[in-house]
Write an enzyme that holds these catalytic residues in place. Structure first.
Site, PDB file in Angstrom:
ATOM      1  NE  ARG A   1      -3.983  -1.720   2.604  1.00  0.00           N
ATOM      2  CZ  ARG A   1      -3.911  -2.894   3.225  1.00  0.00           C
ATOM      3  NH1 ARG A   1      -2.770  -3.267   3.779  1.00  0.00           N
ATOM      4  NH2 ARG A   1      -4.972  -3.686   3.301  1.00  0.00           N
TER       5      ARG A   1
ATOM      6  NE  ARG B   1       8.482  -1.359  12.529  1.00  0.00           N
ATOM      7  CZ  ARG B   1       7.484  -0.492  12.398  1.00  0.00           C
ATOM      8  NH1 ARG B   1       7.677   0.620  11.697  1.00  0.00           N
ATOM      9  NH2 ARG B   1       6.311  -0.726  12.939  1.00  0.00           N
TER      10      ARG B   1
ATOM     11  CD  GLU C   1      12.556   4.093  15.360  1.00  0.00           C
ATOM     12  OE1 GLU C   1      11.567   4.487  16.018  1.00  0.00           O
ATOM     13  OE2 GLU C   1      12.499   3.810  14.164  1.00  0.00           O
TER      14      GLU C   1
ATOM     15  CG  HIS D   1       9.013   6.021  13.896  1.00  0.00           C
ATOM     16  ND1 HIS D   1       9.430   4.773  14.279  1.00  0.00           N
ATOM     17  CD2 HIS D   1       7.928   5.808  13.109  1.00  0.00           C
ATOM     18  CE1 HIS D   1       8.637   3.851  13.759  1.00  0.00           C
ATOM     19  NE2 HIS D   1       7.725   4.463  13.039  1.00  0.00           N
TER      20      HIS D   1
END
Length: 318
Positions: free
Chosen positions: A157, A237, A266, A284
């Protein structure tokens, strides 16, 4: 009334929607849950609306024999922080919110392409530091985006939404590497190998669904295939890209630049990466709009409602 737990504060409209169905406890802290807190959540609540960073590993589930919790509603798409097999063994359903994040994440992908290509981060830092000497014809010369080739790794998507923006907005040639051929309403070319994509693309966009096979997919060898004028964009990611290899490639000028919204560990970002001028670093924020965060919440709450009503949740993962 069923009892559910929100592991981070969410917009009030989402909490109000949840309160129509459940007794809701919403944690005030914005930090990931610790292992003891996750174990407690499995035993104290019927459902948990959890976040990226809440690592529900096999260790968390190990001591949860027949837990009270019957569903983990992940507030996001990626579910690599959840051990799906362990959750299944414990009788816990896992859901996510795949459709809600597409457009906003694609927008951030385009933001990173433009910022990296046009050296916008460098320019802003120059102005803020009071070091801008005024306009001159050779200052901060970047890369023209219009008409270039974008290579998208993963045509799901989000990848398709980025491809659409690149084609219609910037007249770019779109090539992609994916497990299957995608039918889109505009011209694209599926390449046979990742190596071909890396060699041909002016902008490489990582939009791949995370899996055990994607760890360090973009490593030193992959980066070496990219052109010196090329830019790497990652909105998927952090651990898909070998951060140390990327730092070396940027330091040595083997690629022109990079735009990152995600990182290997992170919220830790290596000092060597922060010291580089030819990389754009975002915190992010792919889904950081109020409208999208509310939509994500509504989808997650509906997943909770359906699961706890004995129905099949709309976005069941396991």
């Amino acid at each position: 009334m069923k009892r559910v737990y929100f592991t981070r504060p969410l917009p009030e409209s989402v909490a109000d929607m949840a309160r129509a169905h459940f007794e809701v406890e919403m944690r005030e802290e914005n930090t990931p849950l610790k292992i003891g807190q996750m174990r407690a959540a499995l035993n104290l609540y019927d459902g948990v609306l959890m976040m990226f960073g809440d690592t529900f590993s096999s260790e968390v589930f190990r001591e949860a024999q027949n837990p009270r919790c019957k569903v983990l509603a992940n507030y996001g798409v990626g579910i690599n922080h959840i051990d799906l097999a362990a959750a299944r063994s414990a009788g816990v359903l896992v859901t996510n919110v795949p459709g809600a994040v597409t457009e906003a994440t694609a927008d951030i992908g385009m933001t990173l392409i433009m910022m990296s290509a046009r050296r916008a981060g460098e320019g802003e830092r120059m102005v803020r530091a009071g070091k801008w000497p005024g306009w001159n014809p050779t200052q901060l010369l970047g890369t023209h985006v219009t008409g270039k080739t974008v290579g998208i790794i993963g045509m799901g998507r989000i990848g398709a939404a980025i491809a659409q923006r690149c084609h219609y907005g910037f007249d770019m040639d779109v090539i992609y590497w994916s497990r299957s051929e995608k039918e889109l309403s505009f011209p694209t070319e599926r390449v046979r190998t990742l190596e071909e994509l890396l060699a041909r693309a002016d902008f490489v966009v990582v939009a791949l669904p995370v899996s055990p096979n994607t760890h360090h997919l973009i490593d030193a060898e992959a980066l070496a295939l990219m052109s010196r004028h090329a830019h790497l964009i990652n909105i998927a990611r952090g651990d898909i890209v070998d951060e140390a290899a990327l730092i070396a490639a940027l330091q040595e000028g083997r690629i022109a630049g990079a735009g990152l919204d995600v990182y290997e560990n992170e919220p830790e970002v290596p000092e060597a990466l922060k010291a580089l001028e030819n990389v754009v670093l975002l915190p992010h924020m792919g889904t950081s709009t109020l409208e999208v965060r509310e939509k994500m919440g509504r989808v997650a709450v509906e997943n909770l409602r359906a699961a706890l009503a004995g129905e099949t949740p709309p976005n069941l993962v396991n």
